[in-house]
Design a protein around this motif. Structure first.
Motif, mmCIF file in Angstrom:
data_model
loop_
_atom_site.group_PDB
_atom_site.id
_atom_site.type_symbol
_atom_site.label_atom_id
_atom_site.label_comp_id
_atom_site.label_asym_id
_atom_site.label_seq_id
_atom_site.Cartn_x
_atom_site.Cartn_y
_atom_site.Cartn_z
ATOM 1 N N HIS A 1 0.823 -1.204 0.000
ATOM 2 C CA HIS A 1 0.000 0.000 0.000
ATOM 3 C C HIS A 1 0.864 1.264 0.000
ATOM 4 O O HIS A 1 0.542 2.250 -0.668
ATOM 5 C CB HIS A 1 -0.919 0.005 1.229
ATOM 6 C CG HIS A 1 -2.094 -0.909 1.122
ATOM 7 N ND1 HIS A 1 -1.971 -2.280 1.174
ATOM 8 C CD2 HIS A 1 -3.420 -0.649 0.953
ATOM 9 C CE1 HIS A 1 -3.167 -2.830 1.064
ATOM 10 N NE2 HIS A 1 -4.067 -1.875 0.929
ATOM 11 N N VAL A 2 1.942 1.217 0.763
ATOM 12 C CA VAL A 2 2.805 2.400 0.876
ATOM 13 C C VAL A 2 3.420 2.751 -0.468
ATOM 14 O O VAL A 2 3.416 3.916 -0.892
ATOM 15 C CB VAL A 2 3.893 2.152 1.931
ATOM 16 C CG1 VAL A 2 4.859 3.331 1.997
ATOM 17 C CG2 VAL A 2 3.270 1.913 3.297
ATOM 18 N N ARG A 3 3.934 1.758 -1.171
ATOM 19 C CA ARG A 3 4.558 2.022 -2.482
ATOM 20 C C ARG A 3 3.509 2.429 -3.515
ATOM 21 O O ARG A 3 3.777 3.268 -4.384
ATOM 22 C CB ARG A 3 5.321 0.798 -2.943
ATOM 23 C CG ARG A 3 6.496 0.441 -2.029
ATOM 24 C CD ARG A 3 7.236 -0.798 -2.521
ATOM 25 N NE ARG A 3 8.340 -1.137 -1.649
ATOM 26 C CZ ARG A 3 8.234 -1.927 -0.578
ATOM 27 N NH1 ARG A 3 7.068 -2.461 -0.272
ATOM 28 N NH2 ARG A 3 9.287 -2.194 0.177
ATOM 29 N N LEU A 4 2.327 1.848 -3.434
ATOM 30 C CA LEU A 4 1.265 2.208 -4.369
ATOM 31 C C LEU A 4 0.834 3.661 -4.165
ATOM 32 O O LEU A 4 0.646 4.406 -5.135
ATOM 33 C CB LEU A 4 0.077 1.265 -4.190
ATOM 34 C CG LEU A 4 -0.998 1.291 -5.288
ATOM 35 C CD1 LEU A 4 -0.420 0.799 -6.607
ATOM 36 C CD2 LEU A 4 -2.193 0.436 -4.886
ATOM 37 N N TRP A 5 0.694 4.080 -2.918
ATOM 38 C CA TRP A 5 0.331 5.470 -2.642
ATOM 39 C C TRP A 5 1.460 6.433 -2.988
ATOM 40 O O TRP A 5 1.198 7.569 -3.395
ATOM 41 C CB TRP A 5 -0.063 5.606 -1.173
ATOM 42 C CG TRP A 5 -1.409 5.031 -0.876
ATOM 43 C CD1 TRP A 5 -2.461 4.928 -1.738
ATOM 44 C CD2 TRP A 5 -1.846 4.463 0.348
ATOM 45 N NE1 TRP A 5 -3.531 4.333 -1.124
ATOM 46 C CE2 TRP A 5 -3.194 4.028 0.159
ATOM 47 C CE3 TRP A 5 -1.253 4.248 1.588
ATOM 48 C CZ2 TRP A 5 -3.933 3.439 1.169
ATOM 49 C CZ3 TRP A 5 -1.985 3.659 2.596
ATOM 50 C CH2 TRP A 5 -3.312 3.256 2.387
ATOM 51 N N ALA A 6 2.708 5.984 -2.813
ATOM 52 C CA ALA A 6 3.832 6.843 -3.204
ATOM 53 C C ALA A 6 3.820 7.103 -4.709
ATOM 54 O O ALA A 6 4.011 8.244 -5.161
ATOM 55 C CB ALA A 6 5.152 6.200 -2.784
ATOM 56 N N LEU A 7 3.586 6.052 -5.493
ATOM 57 C CA LEU A 7 3.475 6.236 -6.945
ATOM 58 C C LEU A 7 2.301 7.145 -7.300
ATOM 59 O O LEU A 7 2.403 7.998 -8.190
ATOM 60 C CB LEU A 7 3.311 4.878 -7.634
ATOM 61 C CG LEU A 7 4.540 3.976 -7.698
ATOM 62 C CD1 LEU A 7 4.167 2.630 -8.306
ATOM 63 C CD2 LEU A 7 5.634 4.634 -8.534
ATOM 64 N N GLN A 8 1.176 6.975 -6.605
ATOM 65 C CA GLN A 8 0.008 7.800 -6.881
ATOM 66 C C GLN A 8 0.297 9.272 -6.612
ATOM 67 O O GLN A 8 -0.037 10.149 -7.416
ATOM 68 C CB GLN A 8 -1.165 7.332 -6.019
ATOM 69 C CG GLN A 8 -2.438 8.135 -6.245
ATOM 70 C CD GLN A 8 -3.562 7.657 -5.344
ATOM 71 O OE1 GLN A 8 -3.392 6.747 -4.533
ATOM 72 N NE2 GLN A 8 -4.723 8.274 -5.481
ATOM 73 N N LEU A 9 0.958 9.575 -5.489
ATOM 74 C CA LEU A 9 1.257 10.968 -5.153
ATOM 75 C C LEU A 9 2.248 11.582 -6.137
ATOM 76 O O LEU A 9 2.143 12.760 -6.490
ATOM 77 C CB LEU A 9 1.805 11.046 -3.724
ATOM 78 C CG LEU A 9 0.787 10.771 -2.617
ATOM 79 C CD1 LEU A 9 1.479 10.717 -1.262
ATOM 80 C CD2 LEU A 9 -0.297 11.835 -2.614
ATOM 81 N N ILE A 10 3.197 10.795 -6.595
ATOM 82 C CA ILE A 10 4.167 11.319 -7.564
ATOM 83 C C ILE A 10 3.486 11.626 -8.892
ATOM 84 O O ILE A 10 3.664 12.705 -9.471
ATOM 85 C CB ILE A 10 5.317 10.309 -7.762
ATOM 86 C CG1 ILE A 10 6.179 10.245 -6.494
ATOM 87 C CG2 ILE A 10 6.181 10.711 -8.951
ATOM 88 C CD1 ILE A 10 7.228 9.159 -6.538
ATOM 89 N N PHE A 11 2.673 10.674 -9.373
ATOM 90 C CA PHE A 11 2.019 10.869 -10.671
ATOM 91 C C PHE A 11 0.972 11.977 -10.639
ATOM 92 O O PHE A 11 0.728 12.632 -11.650
ATOM 93 C CB PHE A 11 1.367 9.565 -11.131
ATOM 94 C CG PHE A 11 2.321 8.589 -11.751
ATOM 95 C CD1 PHE A 11 2.922 8.874 -12.970
ATOM 96 C CD2 PHE A 11 2.632 7.398 -11.128
ATOM 97 C CE1 PHE A 11 3.813 7.976 -13.545
ATOM 98 C CE2 PHE A 11 3.514 6.500 -11.698
ATOM 99 C CZ PHE A 11 4.111 6.788 -12.909
#
Length: 263
Positions: A73-83
């Motif tokens: 979840h943490v990595r998925l949300w990190a990608l979401q915030l970057i994009f």
């Protein structure tokens, strides 16, 4: 990940954004980035270590964890915030490009020349399209990641007990997630904030399109009003000129002499 650097870059977007855009940035950094940095990483930091299965079969624990948590979840949300935040930098880059063109134009033709842009940060022409397209991209990114989160984990719920039948597990084993209620609360919170950002972006697009249509309608009505006034003033001028011409062509009757009047 240096979130302070990203926040410093995106802070310049505020002066080129509408009121909806400023609220969007506030929600992103206060309710998404700050929550992600302060709380989310700690909640999911021990998810693999505290994921327990009632078997000692080698490899079963890792296989079951990978089956139920294919992406963190943490990595998925990190990608979401970057994009979702990086497209906002396109607006700043477009404004910088306009300012550079304006500077080169003044160097070439002098400071008293006609300006290319009345205001380099005003959303007109290409900058308006850049701003609207970034909003569309933000909506698409948030909607895609919300759907991926639902599709990968089959919902936003975290059951306390999970049944695993993956090989090399000898049979159906029971696995337990650490702090499922806490993970459920943070997941729902991140999903709700993502949906709020989507709604704000939709409202901002409607606001920009409506404002642009109103300006086009106002400018068209103003131009038609000017044309009508010009035509009416021209007709009045023609009438006055015709009256003057008629007055000049009318012969004047001379006054009778005294002798003619007496006779």
């Amino acid at each position: 990940m240096n979130w302070a650097f990203l926040q410093g870059l995106l802070s310049g977007v505020n002066k080129y954004s509408t009121a909806f855009g400023r609220v969007w940035l506030s929600i992103v950094f206060l309710f998404r980035v700050m929550v992600f940095v302060v709380a989310a990483e700690k909640v999911w930091g021990d998810e693999q270590k505290d994921f327990k299965c009632n078997t000692a079969q080698p490899g079963c624990h890792n296989v079951c964890y990978d089956h139920f948590f294919p992406v963190s979840h943490v990595r998925l949300w990190a990608l979401q915030l970057i994009f979702v935040t990086c497209p906002s930098l396109l607006v700043v880059m477009h404004v910088a490009y306009r300012e550079d063109r304006e500077r080169k134009h003044r160097l070439k033709y002098g400071d008293n020349c006609r300006r290319l842009y009345q205001n380099t940060g005003k959303k007109r022409g290409g900058l308006w399209w850049t701003y609207v397209l970034t909003l569309v991209f933000k909506i698409a990114v948030d909607a895609t990641f919300v759907y991926l989160l639902y599709h990968i984990y089959e919902g936003y719920d975290f059951p306390s007990l999970i049944k695993c039948e993956q090989k090399p597990c000898p049979n159906k084993v029971d696995c337990f997630i650490a702090r499922p209620t806490e993970k459920r609360i943070f997941t729902i919170f991140m999903v709700v904030t993502s949906l709020a950002c989507i709604l704000l972006s939709i409202f901002e697009i409607l606001y920009l399109v409506g404002k642009r249509c109103r300006e086009c309608f106002t400018s068209g009505h103003h131009s038609r009003h000017i044309d009508t006034n010009t035509m009416s003033s021209g007709s009045n001028l023609m009438e006055s000129n015709s009256m003057k011409t008629t007055g000049k062509n009318t012969p004047e009757t001379p006054a009778p002499s005294y002798s003619v009047a007496v006779s």
